[in-house]
Design an enzyme around this catalytic site. Structure first.
Site, mmCIF file in Angstrom:
data_model
loop_
_atom_site.group_PDB
_atom_site.id
_atom_site.type_symbol
_atom_site.label_atom_id
_atom_site.label_comp_id
_atom_site.label_asym_id
_atom_site.label_seq_id
_atom_site.Cartn_x
_atom_site.Cartn_y
_atom_site.Cartn_z
ATOM 1 N N LYS A 25 0.834 -1.221 0.000
ATOM 2 C CA LYS A 25 0.000 0.000 0.000
ATOM 3 C C LYS A 25 0.862 1.263 0.000
ATOM 4 C CE LYS A 25 -2.076 -1.098 3.850
ATOM 5 N NZ LYS A 25 -1.374 -2.368 4.139
ATOM 6 N N ARG A 100 -9.667 1.513 8.126
ATOM 7 C CA ARG A 100 -9.260 0.172 8.551
ATOM 8 C C ARG A 100 -10.378 -0.558 9.282
ATOM 9 N NH1 ARG A 100 -3.256 0.947 8.773
ATOM 10 N NH2 ARG A 100 -2.271 -0.998 9.349
ATOM 11 N N ARG A 139 11.370 -5.156 5.255
ATOM 12 C CA ARG A 139 11.096 -3.736 4.966
ATOM 13 C C ARG A 139 12.058 -2.810 5.719
ATOM 14 N NH1 ARG A 139 5.121 -1.607 5.394
ATOM 15 N NH2 ARG A 139 5.212 -2.584 7.439
ATOM 16 N N ARG A 172 10.968 -0.688 11.119
ATOM 17 C CA ARG A 172 9.883 -0.329 12.034
ATOM 18 C C ARG A 172 9.827 -1.319 13.191
ATOM 19 N NH1 ARG A 172 4.608 0.555 8.379
ATOM 20 N NH2 ARG A 172 3.750 -0.543 10.164
ATOM 21 N N ARG A 183 -0.774 -8.160 13.981
ATOM 22 C CA ARG A 183 -1.189 -7.190 12.947
ATOM 23 C C ARG A 183 -1.994 -7.880 11.851
ATOM 24 N NH1 ARG A 183 4.164 -4.913 11.013
ATOM 25 N NH2 ARG A 183 2.931 -3.625 9.622
#
Ligand code: ADP
Ligand code: AMP
Length: 231
Positions: A25, A100, A139, A172, A183
């Site tokens: 995203k 969300r 990431r 992160r 998550r």
């Protein structure tokens, strides 16, 4: 016909990216926002900024984000409502990570109407869940520009350094394996139902997000151009 890439091209609506954590995203929202010259509104980035600054909202959100749960609707909605009132949002914007929950989507619908925007365009990034762990643990994000890399699949030229501006690349805290599970669970339980919600409204566009970044980008643009201005 090749898509029109003039920066003067106007979006005049909200684009919503829907998909699980790691679907791409942020990567795609950034590209699309750049293409149309509109703001990229990542509620995750906004919340992380509040956490970094230690604001009242940040102090409330921090432990929730660390657990991989969703921040309460009331806090997120206030933050978004204030953001889209700013002048830079007058010609549209690209959401990433918002809405969300169905409650957030309903509120957003009202807010967009109130501000005179057309109906939103919803891009659903469809992906096999088995790919997500690699995307999330790999990431790395530039501290300066927010540019997104992946140490396995989209590495920077120099490890730890952003190609674009030389900024430091960081991981992160919620991209650790023990937080990724909660998550993904929050996504399945609270966010995945939004696909059916937007499909019923005729606003959902499915895109295969397992493909390369460039291929997904091409499909997203094609999809946006196919309906823009029509409704
Ligand atoms: P999200 O915002 O949905 O959590 P990101 O855009 O941050 O996802 O992407 C998650 C990770 O996957 C990043 O490391 C990014 O570089 C990588 N990534 C994004 N899109 C692709 C793709 N199409 N193919 C391979 N890796 C991708
Ligand atoms: P993201 O950067 O989109 O992966 O979001 C990181 C974290 O911020 C999430 O795990 C949530 O805790 C919080 N968050 C971001 N956007 C929202 C939202 N729209 N509603 C609730 N919580 C959110």
């Amino acid at each position: 016909m090749a898509p029109d890439t003039r920066p003067s091209e106007r979006l005049d609506r909200a684009v919503i990216f829907l998909g699980p954590p790691g679907a791409g995203k942020g990567t795609q929202a950034m590209e699309l926002a750049k293409h149309f010259g509109v703001p990229h509104l990542s509620t995750g980035d906004m919340l992380r900024e509040h956490v970094g600054k230690g604001t009242t909202l940040g102090l409330k959100a921090k432990p929730i984000m660390e657990r991989g749960e969703l921040v309460p609707d009331s806090l997120v909605l206030k933050m978004v409502a204030e953001r889209i009132e700013r002048p830079d949002c007058a010609h549209g914007f690209v959401f990433d990570g918002f809405p969300r929950t169905v409650a957030q989507a309903k509120y957003l619908g009202e807010l967009l109407k109130l501000h005179g925007f057309k109906r939103p365009f919803v891009i659903h990034l469809v992906i096999d869940p088995s790919v997500l762990m690699r995307r999330l643990t790999g990431r790395r994000t530039c501290k300066v520009s927010g540019e997104i890399y992946n140490i396995y699949d989209r590495p920077p030229k120099v490890p730890g350094i952003c190609d674009a501006d030389g900024g430091e690349l960081v991981q992160r805290p919620d991209d650790r394996e023990e937080v990724i599970g909660p998550r993904l669970h929050a996504y399945e339980k609270q966010t995945a139902p939004l696909a059916a919600y937007y499909r019923r409204l005729g606003l959902l566009h499915d895109i295969d997000a397992t493909k390369s970044v460039d291929e997904v980008k091409r499909q997203v643009l094609q999809s946006v151009h196919s309906v823009r201005g029509v409704r």
